[in-house]
Design an enzyme around this catalytic site. Structure first.
Site, PDB file in Angstrom:
ATOM      1  N   ASP A  32       7.167  -3.540 -10.943  1.00 31.56           N
ATOM      2  CA  ASP A  32       6.025  -3.186 -11.792  1.00 31.56           C
ATOM      3  C   ASP A  32       5.877  -4.245 -12.878  1.00 31.56           C
ATOM      4  O   ASP A  32       6.083  -3.989 -14.072  1.00 31.56           O
ATOM      5  CB  ASP A  32       6.221  -1.789 -12.382  1.00 31.56           C
ATOM      6  CG  ASP A  32       6.230  -0.715 -11.308  1.00 31.56           C
ATOM      7  OD1 ASP A  32       5.490  -0.869 -10.315  1.00 31.56           O
ATOM      8  OD2 ASP A  32       6.973   0.268 -11.451  1.00 31.56           O
ATOM      9  N   LEU A 100       0.695   2.220  -2.853  1.00 24.67           N
ATOM     10  CA  LEU A 100      -0.706   2.251  -3.282  1.00 24.67           C
ATOM     11  C   LEU A 100      -1.267   3.663  -3.376  1.00 24.67           C
ATOM     12  O   LEU A 100      -2.371   3.860  -3.864  1.00 24.67           O
ATOM     13  CB  LEU A 100      -1.554   1.405  -2.332  1.00 24.67           C
ATOM     14  CG  LEU A 100      -1.090  -0.052  -2.179  1.00 24.67           C
ATOM     15  CD1 LEU A 100      -2.029  -0.815  -1.256  1.00 24.67           C
ATOM     16  CD2 LEU A 100      -0.977  -0.738  -3.531  1.00 24.67           C
ATOM     17  N   LYS A 101      -0.528   4.633  -2.887  1.00 18.60           N
ATOM     18  CA  LYS A 101      -0.889   6.055  -3.012  1.00 18.60           C
ATOM     19  C   LYS A 101      -2.356   6.315  -2.666  1.00 18.60           C
ATOM     20  O   LYS A 101      -3.125   6.861  -3.462  1.00 18.60           O
ATOM     21  CB  LYS A 101      -0.557   6.572  -4.407  1.00 18.60           C
ATOM     22  CG  LYS A 101       0.938   6.548  -4.727  1.00 18.60           C
ATOM     23  CD  LYS A 101       1.222   7.184  -6.068  1.00 18.60           C
ATOM     24  CE  LYS A 101       2.713   7.243  -6.340  1.00 18.60           C
ATOM     25  NZ  LYS A 101       3.280   5.902  -6.659  1.00 18.60           N
ATOM     26  N   HIS A 103      -5.651   7.974  -1.465  1.00 19.26           N
ATOM     27  CA  HIS A 103      -6.078   9.375  -1.539  1.00 19.26           C
ATOM     28  C   HIS A 103      -7.597   9.385  -1.546  1.00 19.26           C
ATOM     29  O   HIS A 103      -8.236   9.173  -2.573  1.00 19.26           O
ATOM     30  CB  HIS A 103      -5.527  10.015  -2.817  1.00 19.26           C
ATOM     31  CG  HIS A 103      -5.757  11.493  -2.904  1.00 19.26           C
ATOM     32  ND1 HIS A 103      -5.241  12.258  -3.924  1.00 19.26           N
ATOM     33  CD2 HIS A 103      -6.431  12.360  -2.100  1.00 19.26           C
ATOM     34  CE1 HIS A 103      -5.598  13.522  -3.757  1.00 19.26           C
ATOM     35  NE2 HIS A 103      -6.321  13.604  -2.654  1.00 19.26           N
ATOM     36  N   ASP A 104      -8.185   9.621  -0.381  1.00 19.18           N
ATOM     37  CA  ASP A 104      -9.639   9.596  -0.242  1.00 19.18           C
ATOM     38  C   ASP A 104      -9.987  10.341   1.039  1.00 19.18           C
ATOM     39  O   ASP A 104      -9.114  10.933   1.679  1.00 19.18           O
ATOM     40  CB  ASP A 104     -10.136   8.148  -0.214  1.00 19.18           C
ATOM     41  CG  ASP A 104     -11.516   7.983  -0.841  1.00 19.18           C
ATOM     42  OD1 ASP A 104     -12.430   8.744  -0.447  1.00 19.18           O
ATOM     43  OD2 ASP A 104     -11.690   7.095  -1.697  1.00 19.18           O
ATOM     44  N   ALA A 107     -11.782   8.729   6.645  1.00 17.90           N
ATOM     45  CA  ALA A 107     -12.317   7.457   7.132  1.00 17.90           C
ATOM     46  C   ALA A 107     -12.024   6.318   6.167  1.00 17.90           C
ATOM     47  O   ALA A 107     -11.722   5.191   6.583  1.00 17.90           O
ATOM     48  CB  ALA A 107     -13.821   7.575   7.361  1.00 17.90           C
TER      49      ALA A 107
END
Length: 274
Positions: A32, A100-101, A103-104, A107
């Site tokens: 980080d 990158l997590k 979450h959407d 598609a």
């Protein structure tokens, strides 16, 4: 459920449980960093010791895919096939973990997975809260990547979970989301060290468990709410412990990484005797 739960398919269902290469600790260092130069310096210090280098939102958003290229050019990150050798290391260099997590909608997550697959990550994270269809879409879009499904962020305590509509102890939410992810085809999960033993008992030995929120004894917890020591996480059933600031914020990150690796080795030997 020690026998584990059956999944609906996908490459992750067949992926073997993560085992670090010989001579490397089951340790991922979170890079980080505020810039590429700092990330390269940290990576060079820990590369001979650790199994995985984790790139998260801060570094990836700032530097983009170029940071992956730079780490590989420096010999501190394995190539897509794991062939690179780290200077001073004992075998292949650390593998890439893109935290990158995603979450959407399904598609969009599938498209994101296809876009980052050429970078050759071993792991990419998605949020379990995106639902089973999203998890399946991620797995199907990137059959050569281990989709690591995040259950509940380690920064969330009981009060924070209640505020977003998840009443009850964090372990309840972790259990529900872990089962959902595995039934959607996932074979790699991310959970705090406080819940890792419960998840291992629920899902059995065929699932890779990654534990962030790990802090050596005496370290500041910072913004982490559900923490444990690296040794406790490993004994509880973790396959890969993630450590950031206690290593990268140390005067010598390489020394700090080796100290944690030694503790993990001792804990692993002790666990084998149980």
């Amino acid at each position: 459920m020690s026998a584990g739960r059956r999944s609906s398919g996908g490459r992750s269902a067949a992926a073997p449980r993560f085992t670090p290469p010989r001579g490397r600790a089951p340790l991922a260092v979170a890079l980080d960093a505020p810039d590429a130069a700092t990330a390269l310096r940290w990576a060079a210090a820990v590369a001979p010791t650790v199994a995985v280098l984790k790139i998260g939102l801060e570094l990836f958003y700032r530097e983009g895919p170029a940071i992956v290229t730079a780490l590989r050019a420096a010999g501190v990150l394995a190539g897509a096939g794991g062939a690179a050798v780290a200077a001073g290391g004992t075998g292949s260099a650390p593998e890439l973990f893109l935290d990158l997590k995603l979450h959407d909608i399904p598609a969009t997550v599938a498209g994101g997975m296809r876009s980052i697959t050429p970078l050759g990550p071993r792991f990419v994270t998605v949020h379990a809260a995106g639902g089973a269809a999203m998890i399946r879409a991620a797995i199907e879009a990137a059959p050569d990547v281990e989709v690591a499904v995040v259950t509940v962020l380690t920064s969330l305590d009981v009060a924070a979970l209640s505020a977003i509509g998840l009443a009850g102890p964090p372990s309840d939410a972790v259990r529900r989301l872990a089962v959902l992810a595995v039934e959607a085809g996932a074979r790699t999960l991310v959970c705090s060290p406080r819940e890792v033993r419960m998840v291992r008992m629920e899902l059995g030995s065929n699932v890779t468990l990654i534990t962030p929120g790990v802090r050596p004894a005496g370290s500041e917890t910072g913004d982490q709410a559900r923490t444990a020591t690296p040794e406790a996480a490993l004994v509880g059933g973790s396959d890969l412990v993630v450590v950031g600031r206690p290593i990268t914020g140390a005067p010598d990150p390489g020394v700090a990484a080796r100290a944690i690796a030694a503790g993990l080795s001792a804990a692993g030997r002790a666990a084998d005797l149980l």
